[in-house]
Write a protein that holds these residues in place. Sequence first.
Motif, PDB file in Angstrom:
ATOM      1  N   THR A   1       1.058 -40.478  -4.398  1.00  0.00           N
ATOM      2  CA  THR A   1       1.354 -39.026  -4.899  1.00  0.00           C
ATOM      3  C   THR A   1       0.804 -39.081  -6.300  1.00  0.00           C
ATOM      4  OG1 THR A   1       3.573 -39.567  -5.589  1.00  0.00           O
ATOM      5  CG2 THR A   1       3.260 -38.375  -3.332  1.00  0.00           C
ATOM      6  N   ASN A   2       0.881 -40.149  -7.106  1.00  0.00           N
ATOM      7  CA  ASN A   2       0.152 -40.049  -8.271  1.00  0.00           C
ATOM      8  C   ASN A   2      -1.274 -40.109  -8.278  1.00  0.00           C
ATOM      9  OD1 ASN A   2       2.474 -40.660  -9.943  1.00  0.00           O
ATOM     10  ND2 ASN A   2       2.099 -42.705  -9.971  1.00  0.00           N
ATOM     11  N   THR A   3      -1.940 -40.129  -7.101  1.00  0.00           N
ATOM     12  CA  THR A   3      -3.405 -39.840  -7.248  1.00  0.00           C
ATOM     13  C   THR A   3      -3.854 -38.348  -7.105  1.00  0.00           C
ATOM     14  OG1 THR A   3      -3.765 -40.308  -4.900  1.00  0.00           O
ATOM     15  CG2 THR A   3      -3.883 -42.090  -6.154  1.00  0.00           C
ATOM     16  N   VAL A   4      -2.972 -37.701  -6.655  1.00  0.00           N
ATOM     17  CA  VAL A   4      -3.530 -36.198  -5.991  1.00  0.00           C
ATOM     18  C   VAL A   4      -3.973 -35.394  -7.143  1.00  0.00           C
ATOM     19  CG1 VAL A   4      -2.244 -34.031  -5.298  1.00  0.00           C
ATOM     20  CG2 VAL A   4      -1.392 -36.264  -4.363  1.00  0.00           C
ATOM     21  N   THR A   5      -3.790 -35.365  -8.342  1.00  0.00           N
ATOM     22  CA  THR A   5      -4.316 -34.886  -9.092  1.00  0.00           C
ATOM     23  C   THR A   5      -5.817 -35.109  -9.289  1.00  0.00           C
ATOM     24  OG1 THR A   5      -2.327 -34.418 -10.670  1.00  0.00           O
ATOM     25  CG2 THR A   5      -4.747 -34.107 -11.815  1.00  0.00           C
ATOM     26  N   GLY A   6      -6.000 -36.454  -9.347  1.00  0.00           N
ATOM     27  CA  GLY A   6      -7.553 -37.072  -9.442  1.00  0.00           C
ATOM     28  C   GLY A   6      -8.268 -36.597  -8.119  1.00  0.00           C
ATOM     29  N   LEU A   7      -7.746 -36.481  -6.870  1.00  0.00           N
ATOM     30  CA  LEU A   7      -8.363 -36.062  -5.658  1.00  0.00           C
ATOM     31  C   LEU A   7      -8.425 -34.696  -5.853  1.00  0.00           C
ATOM     32  CD1 LEU A   7      -6.041 -37.688  -2.849  1.00  0.00           C
ATOM     33  CD2 LEU A   7      -8.420 -38.575  -3.633  1.00  0.00           C
ATOM     34  N   ALA A   8      -7.840 -34.001  -6.397  1.00  0.00           N
ATOM     35  CA  ALA A   8      -8.055 -32.263  -6.397  1.00  0.00           C
ATOM     36  C   ALA A   8      -9.431 -32.257  -7.460  1.00  0.00           C
ATOM     37  CB  ALA A   8      -6.912 -31.609  -7.099  1.00  0.00           C
ATOM     38  N   ASP A   9      -9.308 -32.938  -8.493  1.00  0.00           N
ATOM     39  CA  ASP A   9     -10.341 -32.989  -9.366  1.00  0.00           C
ATOM     40  C   ASP A   9     -11.702 -33.176  -8.727  1.00  0.00           C
ATOM     41  OD1 ASP A   9     -11.981 -33.933 -11.814  1.00  0.00           O
ATOM     42  OD2 ASP A   9     -10.603 -33.106 -12.825  1.00  0.00           O
ATOM     43  N   ALA A  10     -11.650 -34.440  -7.927  1.00  0.00           N
ATOM     44  CA  ALA A  10     -12.876 -34.810  -7.278  1.00  0.00           C
ATOM     45  C   ALA A  10     -13.612 -33.726  -6.268  1.00  0.00           C
ATOM     46  CB  ALA A  10     -12.631 -36.095  -6.756  1.00  0.00           C
TER      47      ALA A  10
ATOM     48  N   ASP B   1     -28.628 -39.995 -26.561  1.00  0.00           N
ATOM     49  CA  ASP B   1     -28.820 -40.702 -25.345  1.00  0.00           C
ATOM     50  C   ASP B   1     -27.645 -41.542 -24.851  1.00  0.00           C
ATOM     51  OD1 ASP B   1     -30.598 -41.474 -23.274  1.00  0.00           O
ATOM     52  OD2 ASP B   1     -31.505 -43.304 -24.254  1.00  0.00           O
ATOM     53  N   ALA B   2     -26.357 -41.209 -25.140  1.00  0.00           N
ATOM     54  CA  ALA B   2     -25.386 -41.772 -24.865  1.00  0.00           C
ATOM     55  C   ALA B   2     -24.960 -40.896 -23.494  1.00  0.00           C
ATOM     56  CB  ALA B   2     -24.356 -42.135 -25.984  1.00  0.00           C
ATOM     57  N   VAL B   3     -23.849 -41.841 -22.738  1.00  0.00           N
ATOM     58  CA  VAL B   3     -23.048 -41.041 -21.645  1.00  0.00           C
ATOM     59  C   VAL B   3     -21.915 -40.297 -22.481  1.00  0.00           C
ATOM     60  CG1 VAL B   3     -21.807 -41.450 -19.646  1.00  0.00           C
ATOM     61  CG2 VAL B   3     -23.683 -42.582 -19.803  1.00  0.00           C
ATOM     62  N   LEU B   4     -21.864 -39.085 -22.195  1.00  0.00           N
ATOM     63  CA  LEU B   4     -20.796 -38.155 -22.684  1.00  0.00           C
ATOM     64  C   LEU B   4     -19.691 -38.249 -21.770  1.00  0.00           C
ATOM     65  CD1 LEU B   4     -19.420 -36.237 -24.773  1.00  0.00           C
ATOM     66  CD2 LEU B   4     -20.494 -34.358 -23.634  1.00  0.00           C
ATOM     67  N   VAL B   5     -18.729 -38.487 -22.029  1.00  0.00           N
ATOM     68  CA  VAL B   5     -17.430 -38.473 -21.271  1.00  0.00           C
ATOM     69  C   VAL B   5     -16.444 -37.313 -22.065  1.00  0.00           C
ATOM     70  CG1 VAL B   5     -15.273 -39.277 -19.924  1.00  0.00           C
ATOM     71  CG2 VAL B   5     -17.465 -40.660 -20.106  1.00  0.00           C
ATOM     72  N   THR B   6     -15.866 -36.395 -21.311  1.00  0.00           N
ATOM     73  CA  THR B   6     -14.848 -35.391 -22.353  1.00  0.00           C
ATOM     74  C   THR B   6     -13.691 -35.443 -21.597  1.00  0.00           C
ATOM     75  OG1 THR B   6     -15.229 -33.398 -21.277  1.00  0.00           O
ATOM     76  CG2 THR B   6     -16.968 -34.083 -22.648  1.00  0.00           C
TER      77      THR B   6
ATOM     78  N   ILE C   1     -23.389 -36.882 -18.140  1.00  0.00           N
ATOM     79  CA  ILE C   1     -21.967 -36.247 -18.689  1.00  0.00           C
ATOM     80  C   ILE C   1     -20.960 -36.372 -17.682  1.00  0.00           C
ATOM     81  CG2 ILE C   1     -22.913 -34.103 -17.536  1.00  0.00           C
ATOM     82  CD1 ILE C   1     -20.902 -32.693 -20.059  1.00  0.00           C
ATOM     83  N   VAL C   2     -19.811 -36.703 -17.916  1.00  0.00           N
ATOM     84  CA  VAL C   2     -18.762 -36.819 -17.091  1.00  0.00           C
ATOM     85  C   VAL C   2     -17.626 -35.979 -17.424  1.00  0.00           C
ATOM     86  CG1 VAL C   2     -16.908 -38.212 -15.973  1.00  0.00           C
ATOM     87  CG2 VAL C   2     -19.406 -39.385 -16.464  1.00  0.00           C
ATOM     88  N   THR C   3     -17.245 -34.799 -17.139  1.00  0.00           N
ATOM     89  CA  THR C   3     -15.998 -34.001 -17.411  1.00  0.00           C
ATOM     90  C   THR C   3     -15.369 -33.142 -16.363  1.00  0.00           C
ATOM     91  OG1 THR C   3     -15.753 -32.284 -19.081  1.00  0.00           O
ATOM     92  CG2 THR C   3     -17.624 -31.985 -17.661  1.00  0.00           C
ATOM     93  N   SER C   4     -14.477 -32.970 -16.454  1.00  0.00           N
ATOM     94  CA  SER C   4     -13.419 -32.422 -15.504  1.00  0.00           C
ATOM     95  C   SER C   4     -13.673 -30.831 -15.615  1.00  0.00           C
ATOM     96  CB  SER C   4     -12.161 -32.629 -15.782  1.00  0.00           C
ATOM     97  OG  SER C   4     -11.389 -31.845 -14.794  1.00  0.00           O
ATOM     98  N   GLY C   5     -14.540 -30.208 -14.690  1.00  0.00           N
ATOM     99  CA  GLY C   5     -15.380 -28.939 -14.736  1.00  0.00           C
ATOM    100  C   GLY C   5     -14.371 -27.810 -14.179  1.00  0.00           C
ATOM    101  N   GLY C   6     -14.195 -28.179 -12.632  1.00  0.00           N
ATOM    102  CA  GLY C   6     -13.472 -27.015 -11.762  1.00  0.00           C
ATOM    103  C   GLY C   6     -11.930 -27.069 -12.099  1.00  0.00           C
ATOM    104  N   LEU C   7     -11.456 -28.265 -12.083  1.00  0.00           N
ATOM    105  CA  LEU C   7      -9.883 -28.240 -11.985  1.00  0.00           C
ATOM    106  C   LEU C   7      -9.497 -28.373 -13.495  1.00  0.00           C
ATOM    107  CD1 LEU C   7      -7.513 -28.699 -10.016  1.00  0.00           C
ATOM    108  CD2 LEU C   7      -7.306 -31.073 -10.609  1.00  0.00           C
ATOM    109  N   GLY C   8     -10.310 -28.797 -14.444  1.00  0.00           N
ATOM    110  CA  GLY C   8      -9.925 -28.642 -15.848  1.00  0.00           C
ATOM    111  C   GLY C   8      -8.570 -29.950 -16.078  1.00  0.00           C
ATOM    112  N   THR C   9      -8.859 -31.065 -15.707  1.00  0.00           N
ATOM    113  CA  THR C   9      -7.619 -31.828 -15.946  1.00  0.00           C
ATOM    114  C   THR C   9      -7.723 -32.356 -17.123  1.00  0.00           C
ATOM    115  OG1 THR C   9      -8.164 -32.577 -13.374  1.00  0.00           O
ATOM    116  CG2 THR C   9      -6.707 -33.894 -14.648  1.00  0.00           C
ATOM    117  N   MET C  10      -6.492 -32.097 -18.104  1.00  0.00           N
ATOM    118  CA  MET C  10      -6.302 -32.761 -19.192  1.00  0.00           C
ATOM    119  C   MET C  10      -5.713 -34.318 -18.870  1.00  0.00           C
ATOM    120  SD  MET C  10      -4.287 -30.165 -21.722  1.00  0.00           S
ATOM    121  CE  MET C  10      -3.894 -31.475 -23.087  1.00  0.00           C
ATOM    122  N   GLY C  11      -6.442 -35.474 -19.708  1.00  0.00           N
ATOM    123  CA  GLY C  11      -6.078 -36.709 -19.193  1.00  0.00           C
ATOM    124  C   GLY C  11      -7.050 -37.201 -18.386  1.00  0.00           C
ATOM    125  N   PHE C  12      -8.039 -36.556 -18.009  1.00  0.00           N
ATOM    126  CA  PHE C  12      -9.275 -36.901 -17.248  1.00  0.00           C
ATOM    127  C   PHE C  12     -10.032 -38.127 -18.132  1.00  0.00           C
ATOM    128  CE2 PHE C  12     -13.707 -36.541 -16.259  1.00  0.00           C
ATOM    129  CZ  PHE C  12     -13.927 -36.810 -14.940  1.00  0.00           C
TER     130      PHE C  12
END
Lengths: 185, 566
Positions: free
Chosen positions: B85-94, B389-394, B415-426
């Motif tokens: 169940t702890n993975t559910v937020t990550g799945l929704a984000d993905a 020229d770095a990879v940006l994670v936000t 770029i690696v960012t949480s767009g659709g779900l907007g997950t703080m802690g990502f």
Amino acid sequence: MEAMEKEQEYIITVFSENKVGLLNQITTVFTCRNVNIESLTTSESAVLGIHKFTIVVRTTASKVERLARQIEKKIDVLKAFVFRPEEVVQQEIALYKVTRSHNVELLVRRYNVRVLEIDDDYIVLEKTGDKSETGELFDLLRPYGVQQFVRSGTVAIIKSRRELLNEYLRERERLEELEKREQTI
Amino acid sequence: MSGDGRLLTGSQALIESFLQEGVDTIFGYPGGAIIPVYDALYDYRDRLRHILVRHEQGAVHAAQGYARVSGRVGVCLVTSGPGATNTVTGLADALMDSTPLVLVTGQVGSALLGTDAFQETDFVGITQAVTKWNCQVKSAADIPAAIAKAFYVARSGRPGPVVVDITKDAQCAVAPFHYERITSIRSYVPSCAPDPQQIADAAALIDAAQRPMALVGQGVMLGNAEQELVAFLEKSGMPAASTLLGLSVLPSDWPHYVGMLGMHGNYAPNIKNQECDLLVAIGMRFDDRVTGDPAAFGCNAKIIHLEIDPAEVDKIVHADVAVMGDVKRTLPLLAERIRQRDHKAWIDELLACNRIEFDAVIRKSLHPVGGRIRMGEAVDTVARAYDRDAVLVTDVGQQQMFAARYFGFRRTRSIVTSGGLGTMGFGLPASIGAKLGAPDRDVCLFVGDGGLQMTIQELATISQSDVDVKIILLNNSYLGMVRQWQELFYDRRYSFTEMANPDFGLIARGNGIAYGCVERREELAGAVAEMKAHRGAYLLEVRVEREENVFPMVPAGAPVSAIRFE
């Protein structure tokens, strides 16, 4: 544009692999868009191993198409088709448990209702037809004491001469063949 | 078919199946119902890298980061019940951000299913709404086929997360091992072949357009179609804007790039939206943060939608022409059919808008006079140190928007960012995966004080696995984006958005991570240089202006042309 659209009845037929939990996957497409399912039946289809869902909803033309695309997105769903009532032959079956009386027996004769069981106190009736027909009989019986009433969901056969599911399956086979050939080349 | 039919336990079969799919990294966390798999994994330490996270949510976000930079399927392994169940937020984000993932969860023994056994949850039921596909496996012999299908579904078509839930008895039982990669499923059409009529119709609209604009989304990256996109844009001569997730598909200094779409995007693509007579949406899905009021979006334009997922067409914005299929295939066909054009006057008009934005917003943001350090200048200082020229994670929030606006990109998948779900802690766990997925690149994470504390335990993962990520904490001691909304739309009633924070230096050092802190503008560049020079992970805390706002901004629900500078 959409605000002007009228809600009407649609019959969605879904063909799927026979997988555990798929019914839930399909119904959540409706619940998360706040669309009420009027009726839902599932059964084997004419094609071995393929399951058929018949779902009746009241919604708008553009929403029903979006619902069908969302259902098709489920990996184990083969195809979802949308029909208007006039494009299908549909039937429901209704059962009534009614207190026995002379008037009920008159209605049975007049409405060509099948009698399934007769007891000293009650009679169990069956009526097949569309929703308005089975509903009409319910209204007529009600004054004489309907103890139980149950109506199945709609089952529907598509009138079109084209067999859409078979066309889809043939097309898939053709594409798979093409892909295999491409891979061997 | 490979695998020689030798007898393997379900656990060994699972790991052999991973190897068949080319997996080299697994993010996971052991527990009771997955112990047999972890036991088998012990013998594969030379071939499979396992990253022990500190919370299962972190495993999924790390796998997302890995998948987004590398284009490969991210893989996670967790136990049943709470682990799952702890993975559910990550799945929704993905699922929202179309990230290919395979998550394997342990499950109680099949005899105990449905009995409320210890650490049992109906995980297939729970994850139906947050996965592209899921299944439960109750027999060792079924594991290879389930994994093959999982990888195929996760990466094909519009990618997404897949869950395979394996009962403990299936992990332990023995069966002959055969592996066959899957290339098609009867009920699943990942992408359809391009339709010549759709291509012709789209080409006609493009040739007729006077003020066209391309809207570039992540679909181009997912389809590895960056070159095809540039070829199409160069021939059509049309300007291009990008969604948040589409950033880095085009280099930021590409001559006809006119900026980012959306609520905090650039001025030109928003203010000129209703002046466009054609929008060509390429692998993007008209998120409401992009469209604002969808009825007004592109209301004077014809819309062409290049899309792989039929469910996205006409979902938010009606497409006059939908070009279905993989953009890798449709873009070249379209480029072939259109006339060579030059839209210089139109592009100049758009670029002029961005000069207006520079004067109204960007100059103040990047070169402020007085006051505390601003987020924009912190982003810009870091980006310049890495030559953009770095990879940006936000993470999610104000720092995300400032970083997206000012970081700048030279190559794709940066770029690696949480767009659709907007997950703080990502951000923090995603940065771990990003570094492991792109080991030759520098990875810079921008995170706020709120988001960092949501997954801060992953600092220990960074330390244990020696992951070289540079963490730039933009600390304003507020939940900044919510505070901004409270300031602008809720009469400055700062309801529970102020944070009394811990000593981040102690936390970093307690995890064995180097730490620096900067408060004064004149020390910022030096602090960034020190961070960059440090070998290994580094947490740079930048104490920024407390009540800074992200502008420009399209008020929620308004037409994007209502974009405002303050």
